[in-house]
Design a protein around this motif. Structure first.
Motif, PDB file in Angstrom:
ATOM      1  N   ARG A  58      36.093  32.553  37.483  1.00 46.10           N
ATOM      2  CA  ARG A  58      36.405  33.993  37.458  1.00 46.10           C
ATOM      3  C   ARG A  58      36.762  34.509  38.860  1.00 46.10           C
ATOM      4  NH1 ARG A  58      35.347  35.969  32.495  1.00 46.10           N
ATOM      5  NH2 ARG A  58      33.778  34.914  31.233  1.00 46.10           N
ATOM      6  N   ALA A  61      40.178  32.985  39.832  1.00 49.33           N
ATOM      7  CA  ALA A  61      41.234  33.617  39.035  1.00 49.33           C
ATOM      8  C   ALA A  61      41.531  35.022  39.544  1.00 49.33           C
ATOM      9  CB  ALA A  61      40.834  33.655  37.559  1.00 49.33           C
ATOM     10  N   ASP A  62      40.500  35.750  39.915  1.00 45.66           N
ATOM     11  CA  ASP A  62      40.700  37.103  40.447  1.00 45.66           C
ATOM     12  C   ASP A  62      41.472  37.050  41.762  1.00 45.66           C
ATOM     13  OD1 ASP A  62      40.361  39.902  40.201  1.00 45.66           O
ATOM     14  OD2 ASP A  62      38.792  39.820  41.725  1.00 45.66           O
ATOM     15  N   VAL A  64      43.590  34.636  42.663  1.00 43.86           N
ATOM     16  CA  VAL A  64      44.964  34.261  42.306  1.00 43.86           C
ATOM     17  C   VAL A  64      45.711  35.490  41.789  1.00 43.86           C
ATOM     18  CG1 VAL A  64      46.378  32.917  40.680  1.00 43.86           C
ATOM     19  CG2 VAL A  64      44.458  31.831  41.862  1.00 43.86           C
ATOM     20  N   ARG A  65      45.063  36.271  40.950  1.00 45.60           N
ATOM     21  CA  ARG A  65      45.680  37.479  40.387  1.00 45.60           C
ATOM     22  C   ARG A  65      46.086  38.454  41.501  1.00 45.60           C
ATOM     23  NH1 ARG A  65      42.237  37.893  36.713  1.00 45.60           N
ATOM     24  NH2 ARG A  65      43.488  37.144  35.009  1.00 45.60           N
ATOM     25  N   GLU A  82      50.900  33.658  36.682  1.00 46.44           N
ATOM     26  CA  GLU A  82      50.541  34.407  35.478  1.00 46.44           C
ATOM     27  C   GLU A  82      50.270  33.475  34.302  1.00 46.44           C
ATOM     28  OE1 GLU A  82      53.712  37.240  35.154  1.00 46.44           O
ATOM     29  OE2 GLU A  82      52.871  38.514  36.742  1.00 46.44           O
ATOM     30  N   LEU A  85      46.871  32.003  34.874  1.00 48.99           N
ATOM     31  CA  LEU A  85      45.877  33.057  34.663  1.00 48.99           C
ATOM     32  C   LEU A  85      45.682  33.333  33.172  1.00 48.99           C
ATOM     33  CD1 LEU A  85      46.805  35.445  37.577  1.00 48.99           C
ATOM     34  CD2 LEU A  85      44.668  34.167  37.307  1.00 48.99           C
ATOM     35  N   HIS A  86      46.752  33.273  32.400  1.00 53.23           N
ATOM     36  CA  HIS A  86      46.616  33.451  30.955  1.00 53.23           C
ATOM     37  C   HIS A  86      45.761  32.326  30.379  1.00 53.23           C
ATOM     38  CE1 HIS A  86      47.548  34.496  26.851  1.00 53.23           C
ATOM     39  NE2 HIS A  86      47.929  33.245  26.638  1.00 53.23           N
ATOM     40  N   ALA A  88      43.539  30.613  32.013  1.00 57.19           N
ATOM     41  CA  ALA A  88      42.173  30.830  32.492  1.00 57.19           C
ATOM     42  C   ALA A  88      41.472  31.909  31.669  1.00 57.19           C
ATOM     43  CB  ALA A  88      42.186  31.215  33.967  1.00 57.19           C
ATOM     44  N   ASP A  89      42.158  33.014  31.435  1.00 55.42           N
ATOM     45  CA  ASP A  89      41.556  34.104  30.659  1.00 55.42           C
ATOM     46  C   ASP A  89      41.175  33.634  29.261  1.00 55.42           C
ATOM     47  OD1 ASP A  89      41.834  35.786  32.824  1.00 55.42           O
ATOM     48  OD2 ASP A  89      43.678  36.724  32.080  1.00 55.42           O
ATOM     49  N   LEU A 112      43.478  26.344  39.293  1.00 59.77           N
ATOM     50  CA  LEU A 112      43.509  27.661  39.935  1.00 59.77           C
ATOM     51  C   LEU A 112      43.628  27.531  41.456  1.00 59.77           C
ATOM     52  CD1 LEU A 112      40.834  29.480  37.765  1.00 59.77           C
ATOM     53  CD2 LEU A 112      43.242  30.143  37.985  1.00 59.77           C
TER      54      LEU A 112
END
Length: 130
Positions: A58, A61-62, A64-65, A82, A85-86, A88-89, A112
């Protein structure tokens, strides 16, 4: 006596105040991926590793976002970020309780970090370009 400190982040995003602890994450990933069978680690160790890796995923990923958002919308590197991240989510919504799932979470963290490295390289290139 408590030996830990709680840090309150006003906007609720841990990555905003704390960068990912890559050395710790790499060590956890290597350890989990070295387990070849469920009997290599106790069930509580596997569950604890799942919690650690979920939190790490998490945070990364944050990060990276945040870095991907700095790139133009039509940049291919942002598109690939993206996509990961999709993935990962989607992955992070599922439980992580057995060895197979924990190792999948470890591989997600590696992916990631690979994307984060590419985004950092893209940002460095953009800032040094004339």
């Amino acid at each position: 006596m408590n030996t830990y400190h709680v840090q309150h982040v006003h906007d609720g995003r841990p990555a905003a105040a704390l960068p990912p602890d890559r050395a710790l994450h790499d060590q956890a990933v290597r350890t989990v991926l070295s387990w070849s069978a469920p009997h290599d680690a106790a069930a509580d160790e596997i569950a604890q590793a799942g919690l650690l890796l979920t939190g790490a995923a998490r945070v990364v990923a944050d990060t990276v976002r945040t870095r991907a958002a700095r790139l133009p919308e039509d940049d291919g590197r942002r598109l690939f970020a993206e996509l990961i991240l999709h993935e990962a989510d989607t992955s992070l919504t599922r439980p992580c309780t057995n060895l197979h799932q924990v190792q999948g979470r470890a591989r997600l963290i590696r992916a990631l970090y690979e994307r984060l490295d590419r985004l950092d390289a893209a940002t460095e290139t953009a800032t040094t370009a004339p």
